[in-house]
Design a protein around this motif. Structure first.
Motif, PDB file in Angstrom:
ATOM      1  N   LEU A  98       2.485   0.761   5.100  1.00  0.00           N
ATOM      2  CA  LEU A  98       1.512   0.234   4.141  1.00  0.00           C
ATOM      3  C   LEU A  98       1.522   1.069   2.863  1.00  0.00           C
ATOM      4  CD1 LEU A  98      -0.836  -1.840   3.763  1.00  0.00           C
ATOM      5  CD2 LEU A  98      -2.367  -0.029   4.592  1.00  0.00           C
TER       6      LEU A  98
ATOM      7  N   THR B   5      -1.302  -2.253  -1.697  1.00  0.00           N
ATOM      8  CA  THR B   5      -1.771  -3.220  -0.700  1.00  0.00           C
ATOM      9  C   THR B   5      -3.022  -2.721   0.006  1.00  0.00           C
ATOM     10  OG1 THR B   5       0.510  -3.972  -0.351  1.00  0.00           O
ATOM     11  CG2 THR B   5      -1.105  -4.525   1.351  1.00  0.00           C
TER      12      THR B   5
ATOM     13  N   ARG C 148      -5.975  -3.184  -2.301  1.00  0.00           N
ATOM     14  CA  ARG C 148      -6.370  -4.592  -2.397  1.00  0.00           C
ATOM     15  C   ARG C 148      -7.128  -5.041  -1.149  1.00  0.00           C
ATOM     16  NH1 ARG C 148      -4.161  -8.894  -0.279  1.00  0.00           N
ATOM     17  NH2 ARG C 148      -2.174  -7.840   0.168  1.00  0.00           N
TER      18      ARG C 148
END
Length: 378
Positions: free
Chosen positions: A36, A40, A43
């Motif tokens: 990850l 991302t 968000r």
């Protein structure tokens, strides 16, 4: 008991959810690992999705810091006045806390952390949460706070006024701002026109926290000091510190209560100085909704002073500079409580935030004075 639910490897799973600041269990949870990226993660967290970490522990901390930097790219707006700026700053800090609080970890039934390169957090969790009662999910930010509190407790905080260390517990305000301790350590034990406090017999320390002011009063010669607090964690912390300092025979820690029974020659209180709602246990040492503890102390002081006794109110005026309270309101509250001021001793804070010009509240912090108000019955 709140429960966290998620799906992992196509299998529904759940665990008990715990949050020290009573944050509800996240409704949307996805499993995350080293693949990850910060964009991302930022968000998803801003959208309200919690990320249950299953990767490398140091990588989780790095990702948390990276997301924090992204949140900080939008600093809080400056308000039209000090109070407006304060509330906007609190709102921005609350948003930051919520976003970063969506990084989660799972503790096993002995508070173990089954992640690569994870530290042993079991003792820190026992100190903060009590004996384990099964697997538990917590936010990573909370766990890091628990580990940090364990280190504070282990190492202690040097208190020059005592010539010793005080060891704060998790959720108990640490005496890192030494100006209020120094005021109590050095204020004269007599009124400007009256004799020394009679024989220095008994003192009360209300809202004792770590017990640091109770210890200072005992070292200043009071034969009997009664320390109170409404927090069970603070009571346990104060008792441990009093015992460690060899003062258990002269300092009694009682509660949960603000005032103990009886009267004292000196009653000391260092209430939270900002009349606003705290968002965590440790913030209760700074934020006092509506100034409730301040008012309770002043209203009850007269009935707990021995003849010729004094009350010492140790209070920062930061709330006045933030326009959350006025000096006139404070003086009116003192007068309404049947008290009068015989002296006020002030000192400037020495903490780094008072010199941080990037702080949206810098003007108020730079003007702050912490005062010891010496009060007697009117």
């Amino acid at each position: 008991m709140a429960t966290l639910h998620w799906t992992e490897n196509h299998t529904p799973r759940s665990a008990r959810w715990h949050s020290e600041n009573a944050t509800p269990a996240p409704r949307r949870v996805v499993v995350a690992d080293d693949r990850l990226n910060a964009a991302t993660a930022h968000r998803l967290a801003c959208e309200g999705t919690a990320l249950l970490w299953r990767g490398d522990f140091p990588q989780a901390r790095q990702l948390l810091h990276a997301v924090g930097r992204r949140v900080d790219r939008k600093p809080p707006r400056r308000g039209e006045g000090p109070a407006d700026s304060f509330h906007l700053n609190r709102r921005a800090r609350g948003h930051r806390s919520r976003v970063l609080g969506r990084f989660l970890v799972l503790l096993d039934d002995e508070y173990g952390l089954d992640l690569r390169r994870a530290p042993d957090v079991r003792q820190a969790c026992v100190e903060a949460y009590g004996p384990p009662t099964g697997p538990m999910a917590v936010s990573l930010t909370e766990l890091l706070g628990v580990v940090g509190a364990h280190e504070w407790r282990r190492k202690g905080v040097e208190v020059p006024a005592l010539g010793a260390r005080v060891h704060p517990h998790h959720g108990v305000f640490s005496p890192v701002r030494g100006e209020y301790v120094d005021l109590v350590a050095h204020a004269p034990l007599s009124t400007p026109t009256g004799p020394q406090l009679p024989c220095r017999r008994t003192a009360f320390d209300l809202g004792t926290g770590t017990g640091v002011l109770a210890a200072v009063l005992a070292r200043r010669g009071f034969a009997h000091v009664v320390a109170t607090d409404i927090s069970p964690r603070a009571l346990a912390c104060a008792r441990a510190n009093v015992s460690r300092l060899g003062l258990a025979g002269r300092v009694d820690v009682v509660g949960p209560a603000l005032f103990p029974d009886g009267r004292a020659d000196l009653v000391v209180c260092n209430p939270p100085w900002i009349p606003a709602r705290p968002t965590s246990a440790v913030e209760h040492g700074v934020y006092d909704p509506g100034g409730a503890m301040l008012h309770d102390f002043l209203d009850g002081l007269g009935a707990h002073l021995a003849p010729g006794g004094e009350g010492w109110l140790v209070l920062s005026d930061l709330a006045e500079h933030l326009q959350l309270r006025t000096r006139a309101e404070l003086l009116a509250t003192i007068e309404t409580a049947g008290l009068r001021v015989v002296d006020r001793i002030g000192t400037r804070p020495g903490h780094p935030r008072a010199r941080d010009t990037a702080d949206p509240l810098h003007a108020a912090r730079a003007a702050e004075v912490t005062s010891l108000w010496r009060l007697v019955r009117a």
